[in-house]
Design an enzyme around this catalytic site. Structure first.
Site, PDB file in Angstrom:
ATOM      1  N   ARG A   1      -7.319 -62.075 -55.976  1.00 44.02           N
ATOM      2  CA  ARG A   1      -8.096 -61.710 -57.153  1.00 44.02           C
ATOM      3  C   ARG A   1      -7.668 -60.330 -57.638  1.00 44.02           C
ATOM      4  NH1 ARG A   1     -14.121 -59.378 -57.850  1.00 44.02           N
ATOM      5  NH2 ARG A   1     -14.026 -59.289 -60.128  1.00 44.02           N
TER       6      ARG A   1
ATOM      7  N   GLU B   1     -16.342 -60.716 -54.046  1.00 41.60           N
ATOM      8  CA  GLU B   1     -16.190 -59.413 -53.376  1.00 41.60           C
ATOM      9  C   GLU B   1     -17.180 -59.331 -52.231  1.00 41.60           C
ATOM     10  OE1 GLU B   1     -16.463 -55.743 -55.570  1.00 41.60           O
ATOM     11  OE2 GLU B   1     -15.242 -56.522 -57.222  1.00 41.60           O
TER      12      GLU B   1
END
Length: 585
Positions: free
Chosen positions: A106, A407
């Protein structure tokens, strides 16, 4: 067991076993306390609650393992001008990702790098070319890109006209997204429109602790910015859905962040409600319109409206969506992108009605438990239990959408050692709570660690390190050096979870480049002092025996020397008491 309690007779019951005194057989029935005490005895201590026990097992087949970064944070001073210099270090970054064994990466596109003035009037082809090269390098390494369109770096020209407070940014963002879908969409199949709109709106336009640093309208600016962020996301989603999805076949959604909150006092109803408000004002602010019904949650609408009217205003400070906007926003997701780090203890806090701010509207204060382990960030305590709870909350609140954790990670301050045991503890415990959430039927499909490497952490600069790779900022080459946590995370990605050690050795726990495990060849036995020893053992025994013989010879010589010296002294001093060689020594 229950028994006769003197003056209280049979009315007071102390027993771990219930006794039915109305039955002549006096049957004993175990209470829950009896079972608990049995566990204490078995554990020789206080047993872990079932929910806290470590769970061995694997994530579902096809589960996505990823690692993350952001454009400005890896772009030397305490600014992100150079940071990790990923612009010039594509090969090094890909090597770091391969070291982690992830299937996805990402990263974010820098809007100012691609469109310097924020519009498509001028396209910086060199900037766009970098992302093409990065994506090609990732795909060549069998790593799929997960691309974030906006991770907080806004072109200055757009901020000069109001940034996210100016509604025209909705269409500028749509144009920017259109360009990226055109140029990169054939290779990118996983898009994230916005990263953590809560942080953009509140910290950027309320507290002023994040870009653009606005803090003088804390009761209105965050809500206006948040309103436009939601509409911008919806327009980008519809653009992809209408124009690009059929031929590119990708997924697109938004990443929302939220802490979990527990009531400071679970027996206090005000604290229980404060914990709910904390989560609704953080995660629910942006999730409810997109994943629920196109509008803000009732808790926010009611509190902000009531406080606005009490302060003498004629309408709520929280903007309203039109009915057509609600329909446009509702359901603009393919998955729920979720960032999570920590948990707080929440309690009710009433503010005067004239105070106009997000915190006053929420009416919640928060603390942490002193027993929770610290990190390198003041706001981040290690609280793995909250991860499972908030994942289950998302399941219940939003009808179990597909969730990708985009995250999760922990910081250390002043970190110089590569043996980052605290980060390993964090990852092991948090990812295990995610596995438990999967067992709870949460539709969790992927996990992303923050972050691949140490980077620029916004207001705290380079002081806080989240990386699984250490970056030496004093070295001009900015090497990426794997920490112990990198090896640990790689074992999880290879095993797709936590294999049970009781089931025997697991091939996935052996690094791919380590080669096959070879059992040592059995040495030929030899006889030594009547014992059957291996050749190496016999050699060691021989050296030991020789050393002992040498030590014995030296000791005899030393004692003889001392004896002779004492004898000479007795001849010099006839009155001195005679000493034996041993006592003399």
């Amino acid at each position: 067991m229950d028994n006769f309690e003197w003056l209280n007779g049979y009315t007071v019951k102390f027993g771990l076993y219930h006794v039915d005194f109305n039955n002549s057989n006096r049957p004993r029935t175990a209470r829950a306390s009896a079972r608990y005490y049995t566990e204490v005895i078995t554990s020789n201590g206080m047993p872990l609650p079932r929910e806290d026990e470590f769970l061995y097992g694997q994530f579902p087949e096809g589960f996505i393992w990823s690692a993350a970064s952001a454009a400005y944070q890896v772009s030397n001073d305490d600014t992100g001008d150079v940071a990790c210099d990923s612009y010039h270090k594509i090969a090094e970054d890909v090597a770091a990702l391969r070291n982690l064994g992830v299937s996805h990466y990402r990263f974010s596109i820098s809007w100012p790098r691609v469109l310097p003035d924020g519009t498509t009037k001028y396209i910086n082809e060199a900037g766009l070319s970098y992302y093409v090269q990065l994506i090609d390098a990732l795909l060549a390494a069998n790593i799929k890109p997960q691309v974030t369109l906006y991770h907080w770096d806004l072109p200055q020209a757009l901020q000069d006209v109001g940034g996210w407070e100016n509604e025209t940014i909705v269409w500028r963002f749509r144009d920017y997204a259109d360009l990226l879908f055109q140029r990169l969409g054939d290779k990118v199949k996983f898009w994230i429109t916005l990263n953590e709109p809560f942080v953009i709106a509140l910290q950027g336009y309320g507290y002023g602790t994040a870009a653009p640093g606005i803090s003088f309208r804390p009761g209105t600016a965050p809500y206006i910015a948040g309103h436009n962020l939601i509409k911008a996301h919806a327009e980008a989603w519809h653009l992809y859905d209408d124009v690009y999805r059929a031929r590119q076949g990708g997924l697109i959604s938004i990443t929302i962040s939220s802490d979990w909150a527990e009531p400071r006092d679970p027996s206090n109803q005000e604290d229980v409600e404060a914990a709910r408000r904390y989560v609704q004002f953080m995660g629910g602010w942006f999730a409810h319109p997109i994943f629920k019904n196109g509008d803000y949650n009732e808790v926010m609408k009611t509190r902000i409206r009531d406080r606005s009217l009490a302060a003498g205003l004629n309408k709520s400070r929280l903007p309203e969506f039109t009915e057509s906007e609600k329909r446009r926003i509702n359901g603009t997701y393919d998955y729920f992108g979720f960032n999570h780090y920590t948990t707080v203890l929440a309690y009710n806090l009433d503010y005067a009605s004239w105070i106009s701010s997000f915190d006053a509207d929420r009416g919640v204060a928060s603390i942490t438990d002193r027993s929770w382990p610290d990190s390198g960030s003041f706001w981040l305590k290690m609280t793995p239990f909250g991860f499972r709870r908030i994942l289950n909350w998302l399941k219940e609140e939003y009808n179990n959408p597909p969730i990708y954790v985009t995250e999760n990670g922990v910081s250390q301050r002043g970190e110089t050692s590569l043996n980052d045991t605290a980060r390993i503890y964090y990852l092991r415990s948090y990812i295990n709570e995610a596995l438990k959430a999967v067992r709870d039927k949460v539709d969790l499909r992927g996990y992303t660690v923050w972050s691949v490497m140490d980077n620029f952490e916004w207001a705290t600069g380079f002081a806080e390190r989240f990386g699984l790779h250490f970056v030496n900022y004093t070295d001009p080459s900015l090497p990426r050096i794997p920490k112990a946590s990198a090896k640990f995370y790689a074992s999880i990605t290879r095993c797709n979870g936590f294999p049970d050690p009781a089931a025997g050795p697991h091939p996935c726990l052996q690094p791919e480049d380590a080669g096959p495990t070879i059992s040592p060849k059995r040495e030929e036995e030899v006889q030594f002092l009547g014992l059957a020893l291996g050749a190496t053992e016999a050699q060691t025994a021989l050296y030991t025996l020789f050393s002992l013989m040498l030590l014995g010879a030296c000791t005899v010589a030393f004692l003889s020397y001392k004896y002779c010296k004492r004898s000479k002294q007795r001849n010099t001093h006839p009155g001195q008491q005679e000493l034996s060689p041993v006592s003399s020594f």
